[in-house]
Write a protein that holds these residues in place. Structure first.
Motif, PDB file in Angstrom:
ATOM      1  N   LEU A 147      15.175  -1.297  -6.162  1.00  0.00           N
ATOM      2  CA  LEU A 147      15.095   0.051  -6.706  1.00  0.00           C
ATOM      3  C   LEU A 147      14.593   0.091  -8.146  1.00  0.00           C
ATOM      4  O   LEU A 147      13.909   1.030  -8.551  1.00  0.00           O
ATOM      5  N   LYS A 148      14.917  -0.920  -8.942  1.00  0.00           N
ATOM      6  CA  LYS A 148      14.484  -0.944 -10.339  1.00  0.00           C
ATOM      7  C   LYS A 148      13.116  -1.621 -10.517  1.00  0.00           C
ATOM      8  O   LYS A 148      12.600  -1.706 -11.628  1.00  0.00           O
ATOM      9  N   ALA A 187       0.817  -1.204   0.000  1.00  0.00           N
ATOM     10  CA  ALA A 187       0.000   0.000   0.000  1.00  0.00           C
ATOM     11  C   ALA A 187       0.856   1.260   0.000  1.00  0.00           C
ATOM     12  O   ALA A 187       0.413   2.326  -0.439  1.00  0.00           O
ATOM     13  N   THR A 188       2.086   1.141   0.459  1.00  0.00           N
ATOM     14  CA  THR A 188       3.014   2.273   0.448  1.00  0.00           C
ATOM     15  C   THR A 188       3.503   2.571  -0.966  1.00  0.00           C
ATOM     16  O   THR A 188       3.570   3.738  -1.378  1.00  0.00           O
ATOM     17  N   PHE A 189       3.835   1.526  -1.730  1.00  0.00           N
ATOM     18  CA  PHE A 189       4.479   1.728  -3.027  1.00  0.00           C
ATOM     19  C   PHE A 189       3.577   1.467  -4.236  1.00  0.00           C
ATOM     20  O   PHE A 189       3.707   2.147  -5.261  1.00  0.00           O
ATOM     21  N   THR A 205       9.270   3.820 -10.643  1.00  0.00           N
ATOM     22  CA  THR A 205       9.767   2.599 -10.013  1.00  0.00           C
ATOM     23  C   THR A 205       9.938   2.844  -8.516  1.00  0.00           C
ATOM     24  O   THR A 205       9.861   3.978  -8.031  1.00  0.00           O
ATOM     25  N   VAL A 206      10.204   1.773  -7.782  1.00  0.00           N
ATOM     26  CA  VAL A 206      10.455   1.912  -6.349  1.00  0.00           C
ATOM     27  C   VAL A 206      11.627   2.861  -6.107  1.00  0.00           C
ATOM     28  O   VAL A 206      11.574   3.736  -5.231  1.00  0.00           O
ATOM     29  N   MET A 223      11.793   6.371  -4.030  1.00  0.00           N
ATOM     30  CA  MET A 223      12.719   6.524  -2.906  1.00  0.00           C
ATOM     31  C   MET A 223      13.618   7.748  -3.073  1.00  0.00           C
ATOM     32  O   MET A 223      13.968   8.413  -2.099  1.00  0.00           O
ATOM     33  N   GLU A 224      14.002   8.053  -4.307  1.00  0.00           N
ATOM     34  CA  GLU A 224      14.994   9.103  -4.550  1.00  0.00           C
ATOM     35  C   GLU A 224      14.387  10.485  -4.778  1.00  0.00           C
ATOM     36  O   GLU A 224      15.083  11.493  -4.690  1.00  0.00           O
ATOM     37  N   HIS A 225      13.084  10.532  -5.061  1.00  0.00           N
ATOM     38  CA  HIS A 225      12.426  11.816  -5.299  1.00  0.00           C
ATOM     39  C   HIS A 225      11.843  12.319  -3.968  1.00  0.00           C
ATOM     40  O   HIS A 225      11.029  11.640  -3.340  1.00  0.00           O
ATOM     41  N   LYS A 226      12.247  13.506  -3.568  1.00  0.00           N
ATOM     42  CA  LYS A 226      11.901  14.009  -2.242  1.00  0.00           C
ATOM     43  C   LYS A 226      10.396  13.994  -1.980  1.00  0.00           C
ATOM     44  O   LYS A 226       9.941  13.506  -0.940  1.00  0.00           O
TER      45      LYS A 226
END
Length: 302
Positions: A249-250, A189-191, A201-202, A206-209
């Motif tokens: 991450l991918k 539900a988070t992603f 992508t995950v 994660m990398e976008h503020k």
């Protein structure tokens, strides 16, 4: 053991293939081009550096399940009730059903149609997708956590766990499977809804503020709903949800994969369920509500 796979896609096809390789009699239920490709060339599983091709019974007829002892229930949550009703029509009451689906709402639906005393559930951790019809691509290590919804099935649960271990799949058993399913739902539900809406992508989330902040807020909302109904998701689970995502991450979450392929997304099980449960118990979920509303709009234009 004679095993049936309801939904021979990324999850069911992978586990069914390994069980077939381990020597079990497996029937795969599928449809469309995926079924046609498997009938023609078998089921191909690309797993890490290995290539596995499985011959077996590939069908779109539920009647092939009539004498099975174990049914792996791997259809999308959008097809839960219709598929369960087909299985019930076979009147094969000795077949135990193991659901490997996402979410925490399928167990109740299955129990209503098939009965809780023939139902196992699993939290499934697997990075795989249908690369092309008849071909499943897998990476990393697969893991299952299996539990019984009724004490009468504990010994059969252990037997099923041993079957998977013999197929070289990492398995744990639990006496509280719904807690494990909620832990997995916390990640999903988070992603999943955010990835499906943003096409990120995950790793990109994660990398976008701002996307990362939105994911964190969604995660908090799931935790508040869970805690209100007695499911103990604590601060450690919050941090683990994001720490464990570093290995994916991918990865394109399943709802994003479905959107990109023009398929129905599991909006209700991975988003709507939390929103509606929150309304029932008086817990506000504004982030998930926004994601849910937008995803429903997208679905009407699919």
């Amino acid at each position: 053991m004679k095993i049936a796979v309801a939904g021979a896609g990324a999850v069911g096809g992978y586990f069914g293939a390994l069980l077939k390789k381990a020597g079990h009699d497996v029937v795969f239920l599928a449809r469309g081009k995926h079924l046609e490709a498997m009938k023609k060339s078998g089921l191909v599983v690309k797993t890490n550096d290995q290539l596995l091709t499985i011959d077996g019974v590939f069908t779109d007829k539920i009647e092939g399940f009539a004498d099975c002892e174990l049914i792996l229930f791997c259809v999308k949550s959008t097809d839960t009730e219709s598929t369960a009703e087909q299985i019930a029509s076979l009147r094969n009451d000795r077949a135990v059903v193991l659901t490997l689906q996402n979410g925490v709402d399928n167990e109740e639906k299955l129990a209503q149609i098939l009965g809780g005393k023939r139902l196992l559930s699993a939290a499934t951790y697997l990075s795989s997708h249908v690369e092309e019809p008849g071909v499943i691509k897998h990476s990393g290590r697969a893991k299952l956590v299996i539990g019984a919804l009724d004490e009468s099935l504990i010994s059969f649960r252990d037997k099923v766990a041993d079957l998977f271990r013999q197929a070289e799949i990492f398995v744990k058993t639990t006496d509280d499977i719904m807690l494990d399913k909620w832990k997995k739902l916390l990640w999903n539900a988070t992603f999943n809804p955010l990835a499906a809406l943003s096409k990120a992508t995950v790793g990109e989330i994660m990398e976008h503020k701002e996307l990362r902040k939105t994911a964190e807020n969604a995660c908090r909302e799931v935790m508040r709903v869970a805690n209100k109904i007695g499911i103990p998701l604590d601060e450690e689970m919050f941090h683990r949800t994001f720490a464990n995502s570093g290995a994916a991450l991918k990865h394109k979450p399943s709802m994003l994969q479905d959107r990109l392929k023009g398929k129905r997304m599991e909006i209700e099980s991975l988003c709507g369920f939390i929103v509606k449960k929150g309304r029932q118990i008086g817990v506000e979920t504004p982030v998930l509500q926004t994601l849910y509303s937008n995803l429903l709009f997208l679905e009407t234009h699919r």
